[in-house]
Design a protein around this motif. Structure first.
Motif, PDB file in Angstrom:
ATOM      1  N   ASP A   1       0.872  -1.168   0.000  1.00 25.87           N
ATOM      2  CA  ASP A   1       0.000   0.000   0.000  1.00 25.87           C
ATOM      3  C   ASP A   1       0.912   1.222   0.000  1.00 25.87           C
ATOM      4  N   GLU A   2       1.072   1.838  -1.178  1.00 21.88           N
ATOM      5  CA  GLU A   2       2.040   2.928  -1.320  1.00 21.88           C
ATOM      6  C   GLU A   2       1.522   3.956  -2.323  1.00 21.88           C
TER       7      GLU A   2
ATOM      8  N   SER B   1       3.491  12.739   9.138  1.00 27.61           N
ATOM      9  CA  SER B   1       2.978  13.700   8.156  1.00 27.61           C
ATOM     10  C   SER B   1       3.506  15.095   8.485  1.00 27.61           C
TER      11      SER B   1
ATOM     12  N   ASN C   1       6.578  15.943   3.830  1.00 28.73           N
ATOM     13  CA  ASN C   1       5.878  14.674   3.682  1.00 28.73           C
ATOM     14  C   ASN C   1       4.367  14.865   3.817  1.00 28.73           C
ATOM     15  N   LYS C   2       3.608  14.206   2.939  1.00 24.29           N
ATOM     16  CA  LYS C   2       2.161  14.406   2.917  1.00 24.29           C
ATOM     17  C   LYS C   2       1.374  13.347   3.677  1.00 24.29           C
ATOM     18  N   LYS C   3       2.042  12.251   4.040  1.00 26.43           N
ATOM     19  CA  LYS C   3       1.327  11.156   4.707  1.00 26.43           C
ATOM     20  C   LYS C   3       2.310  10.359   5.537  1.00 26.43           C
ATOM     21  N   ALA C   4       1.898   9.933   6.714  1.00 25.52           N
ATOM     22  CA  ALA C   4       2.778   9.147   7.581  1.00 25.52           C
ATOM     23  C   ALA C   4       3.071   7.784   6.957  1.00 25.52           C
ATOM     24  N   GLY C   5       4.304   7.335   7.138  1.00 21.78           N
ATOM     25  CA  GLY C   5       4.686   6.023   6.623  1.00 21.78           C
ATOM     26  C   GLY C   5       6.177   5.919   6.425  1.00 21.78           C
TER      27      GLY C   5
ATOM     28  N   ILE D   1       5.599   6.969  -0.364  1.00 25.17           N
ATOM     29  CA  ILE D   1       5.252   6.785   1.043  1.00 25.17           C
ATOM     30  C   ILE D   1       4.520   5.453   1.154  1.00 25.17           C
TER      31      ILE D   1
ATOM     32  N   ASN E   1       2.643   2.480   3.393  1.00 27.23           N
ATOM     33  CA  ASN E   1       1.892   2.134   4.599  1.00 27.23           C
ATOM     34  C   ASN E   1       2.530   0.903   5.230  1.00 27.23           C
TER      35      ASN E   1
END
Length: 300
Positions: free
Chosen positions: A57-58, A81, A99-103, A154, A156
């Motif tokens: 999931d990326e 994020s 960064n737009k999303k944690a991961g 990024i 998951n």
């Protein structure tokens, strides 16, 4: 005076030597037919090896401008994020990238990210399975990047899926929802996983597998050879080829002395195509592993 005749013993000596040689040769030849192992505690892995496709999931983030990139974080770092991860400098401007999303961040892409994701697992065209090969290109600090080119991924770190081609002999032995184990070559570590779907495509079968934990070492790999393990059995381990059937039952030939053996009944508890776990033997007993070379009352 009469001369004494010399009596030659050479023919008798030669015959004696030939007889002894023949006896020894028969013994050596008979003993050489024995291929044996000692019964011992062991482990039998019931599984199969497969060249597995990794599905994560990326999401891809593209560069907003053309310029030279300076990377501020490391490959595989886990980011929250809003963290700053790069600066892109051109002759006219310098733009900070947050960064737009944690991961987990990766600056390597293979172009399959949009085609392979958990939401489209059931739609992946299995006819092209062999063609889905990752060719990762790594972006390094100091490289020049164009606007709208892939800057980073990024990932998951809570979702990791696999697609595995299954040999015909194994396809009916597993079930949807079954807990399995994964083993990578040259490692001793096992990963828990679960079969989420079984797909049949023409003459081939594929397992869709959800890995119970994320494995960071795989973030830049699209293919990996894994042992798909149904179970691991432990006990008295012997080669499967040592076991045969005769009128009195199933068993092995147990060595009882020099060039001597007897039939010993055993019961196969579990195993794979090469080795089995049995009862009926004691640790240290020697058994013959090539019983097909012995005529010992087997059924025709």
């Amino acid at each position: 005076m009469a001369k004494k005749k010399n009596i030659s013993f050479k023919p008798f000596v030669l015959i004696f030597i030939l007889i002894i040689t023949l006896i020894i040769g028969i013994q050596i030849f008979g003993a050489a037919r024995f291929e044996s192992v000692l019964a011992a505690q062991g482990e039998v892995i019931d599984g199969f090896w497969s060249d597995v496709l990794i599905v994560r999931d990326e999401i891809l983030i593209n560069s907003p401008i053309t310029g030279r990139v300076e990377l501020l974080v490391g490959e595989g770092d886990r980011l929250a994020s809003g963290e700053k991860l790069a600066v892109i400098k051109s002759s006219a401007q310098s733009q900070k990238i947050f960064n737009k999303k944690a991961g987990i961040v990766s600056f390597a892409v293979d172009g399959l990210e949009s085609r392979l994701n958990p939401n489209s697992l059931n739609q992946i065209n299995l006819n092209n399975f062999d063609e889905l090969q990752g060719n990762y290109k790594h972006l390094l600090s100091g490289d020049r990047i164009k606007k709208e080119e892939s800057l980073y991924r990024i990932i998951n770190n809570f979702k990791l899926y696999l697609l595995a081609e299954v040999p015909e002999s194994q396809s009916d032995r597993f079930n949807i929802g079954e807990l399995i184990f994964l083993e990578e070559k040259n490692t001793k570590k096992l990963y828990e996983a679960r079969i989420t779907n079984i797909r049949h495509n023409l003459e081939k079968t594929f397992f869709q597998i959800k890995v119970e934990q994320f494995i960071p070492q795989w973030i830049n790999r699209r293919r990996i050879e894994l042992n798909i393990i149904k179970n691991i059995y432990r006990g008295i381990k012997i080669p499967r080829k040592a076991v045969f059937n005769q009128l009195s039952g199933q068993g092995v030939l147990k060595v009882t002395g020099y060039n001597k053996y007897e039939f010993q009944e055993v019961f196969i508890l579990n195993g794979n195509e090469e080795y089995v776990i049995v009862s009926g033997l004691e640790i240290g007993e020697e058994i013959i592993t090539n019983p097909e070379d012995f005529d010992y009352g087997r059924e025709a």
